[in-house]
Design a protein around this motif. Structure first.
Motif, short mmCIF file in Angstrom:
data_model
loop_
_atom_site.label_atom_id
_atom_site.label_comp_id
_atom_site.label_asym_id
_atom_site.label_seq_id
_atom_site.Cartn_x
_atom_site.Cartn_y
_atom_site.Cartn_z
N VAL A 128 0.77 -1.24 -0.17
CA VAL A 128 -0.13 0.08 0.13
C VAL A 128 0.84 1.27 0.06
O VAL A 128 1.88 1.40 0.77
N LYS A 129 0.41 2.28 -0.93
CA LYS A 129 1.46 3.40 -1.04
C LYS A 129 0.44 4.51 -0.79
O LYS A 129 -0.76 4.58 -1.27
N GLN A 130 1.17 5.49 0.02
CA GLN A 130 0.12 6.77 0.13
C GLN A 130 0.76 7.88 -0.20
O GLN A 130 2.21 7.96 -0.13
N PHE A 131 0.34 9.12 -0.95
CA PHE A 131 1.11 10.02 -1.33
C PHE A 131 0.23 11.14 -1.58
O PHE A 131 -1.20 11.03 -1.85
N ALA A 132 0.83 12.37 -1.49
CA ALA A 132 -0.10 13.68 -1.50
C ALA A 132 -0.56 13.88 -3.04
O ALA A 132 0.24 13.68 -3.90
N ILE A 133 -1.79 14.18 -3.44
CA ILE A 133 -2.21 14.46 -4.68
C ILE A 133 -2.29 16.13 -4.99
O ILE A 133 -3.08 16.57 -4.24
N LYS A 134 -1.70 16.65 -5.89
CA LYS A 134 -1.43 18.07 -5.99
C LYS A 134 -2.39 18.08 -7.44
O LYS A 134 -2.35 17.39 -8.34
N PRO A 135 -3.06 19.22 -7.49
CA PRO A 135 -3.94 19.65 -8.64
C PRO A 135 -2.79 19.93 -9.55
O PRO A 135 -1.73 20.70 -9.44
N MET A 136 -3.06 19.29 -11.07
CA MET A 136 -2.12 19.75 -12.23
C MET A 136 -2.95 19.38 -13.54
O MET A 136 -4.11 18.51 -13.23
N THR A 137 -2.32 19.59 -14.51
CA THR A 137 -2.98 19.49 -15.90
C THR A 137 -2.60 18.04 -16.20
O THR A 137 -1.65 17.45 -15.63
N PRO A 138 -3.41 17.46 -17.14
CA PRO A 138 -2.90 16.25 -17.64
C PRO A 138 -1.79 15.99 -18.23
O PRO A 138 -0.54 15.02 -18.17
N GLU A 139 -1.32 17.27 -18.86
CA GLU A 139 0.08 17.23 -19.33
C GLU A 139 1.23 17.25 -18.27
O GLU A 139 2.13 16.55 -18.44
N GLU A 140 0.92 17.98 -17.31
CA GLU A 140 1.92 18.11 -16.15
C GLU A 140 1.90 16.65 -15.58
O GLU A 140 3.17 15.99 -15.19
N ALA A 141 0.85 15.99 -15.42
CA ALA A 141 0.74 14.64 -15.05
C ALA A 141 1.49 13.74 -16.00
O ALA A 141 2.53 12.69 -15.36
N ALA A 142 1.37 13.70 -17.09
CA ALA A 142 2.13 13.15 -18.11
C ALA A 142 3.57 12.97 -17.88
O ALA A 142 4.22 12.23 -17.76
N LEU A 143 4.25 14.40 -17.73
CA LEU A 143 5.50 14.57 -17.40
C LEU A 143 6.04 13.95 -16.10
O LEU A 143 7.01 13.19 -16.24
N GLN A 144 5.26 14.18 -15.05
CA GLN A 144 5.51 13.56 -13.89
C GLN A 144 5.66 12.05 -13.86
O GLN A 144 6.41 11.50 -13.27
N MET A 145 4.76 11.48 -14.59
CA MET A 145 4.85 9.96 -14.78
C MET A 145 6.08 9.65 -15.57
O MET A 145 6.86 8.52 -15.10
N GLU A 146 6.63 10.31 -16.61
CA GLU A 146 7.75 10.09 -17.29
C GLU A 146 9.00 10.34 -16.29
O GLU A 146 9.69 9.32 -16.42
#
Length: 182
Positions: A128-146
């Motif tokens: 189980v992992k827990q992490f803070a979710i920050k508001p961002m655009t889908p493009e920023e989320a794709a960059l974070q995923m990369e």
């Protein structure tokens, strides 16, 4: 900047600590926004694993979290390689930041819901992992995923304020999963 060094299944000698700190501090010259860094040095005791020395570095910034993992037969080589990998990722991220400010991108994310059936065995939750979710655009989320090297990323969409998932498709494009409440 706070640097935490942890070790697992190996002794963290003063020489290894100093070597790690010297190498990790070099990353700062590429990016000013580093808040803290976490380094984990692990030794896998299994004799059948030739790449038994693992160096993992997680960099926490004001924006994305950048992570690099490298395994090799020698811990010092693992540290060198993980720093090189981290430098490449930070340069890539800074390049994307510069591109984004100079020229707007029109990346279209399309959802592809795949209804694969589960295998006959009963899967169970093993971590189980827990992490803070920050508001961002889908493009920023794709960059974070990369930058994290993951296949999907859960985030709060800053435009809709809903929980979304961005994921990598088999054709190397991205997909976006948005909830529909009924």
């Amino acid at each position: 900047m706070d640097i935490r060094i942890k070790s697992r299944n190996t002794e963290l000698t003063d020489a290894l600590r100093e070597y790690t700190l010297d190498k990790i501090k070099k990353v700062r010259k590429y990016f000013d926004g580093i808040l803290e860094m976490e380094v984990e040095l692990t030794y896998e005791k299994n004799p059948s694993i030739s790449q038994s020395h693992i160096a993992e570095v997680t960099v926490f910034t004001k924006g994305p979290v950048i992570r690099a993992v490298v395994a090799s037969p020698d811990m010092y080589a693992s540290i060198d390689q993980v720093v090189d990998k981290l430098e490449r990722q930070i340069k890539k991220y800074k390049g994307k930041l510069i591109d984004r400010t100079q020229q707007p991108r029109s990346t279209k994310l399309v959802a592809d819901l795949d209804n694969n059936s589960r295998s006959a065995g009963e899967p169970k939750i093993v971590k189980v992992k827990q992490f803070a979710i920050k508001p961002m655009t889908p493009e920023e989320a794709a960059l974070q995923m990369e930058l994290l090297g993951h296949d999907f990323y859960v985030f709060t969409n800053s435009e809709t304020e809903e929980i979304n998932v961005v994921y990598r498709r088999k054709d190397d494009n991205y997909g976006l999963i948005e909830p529909i409440y009924q």
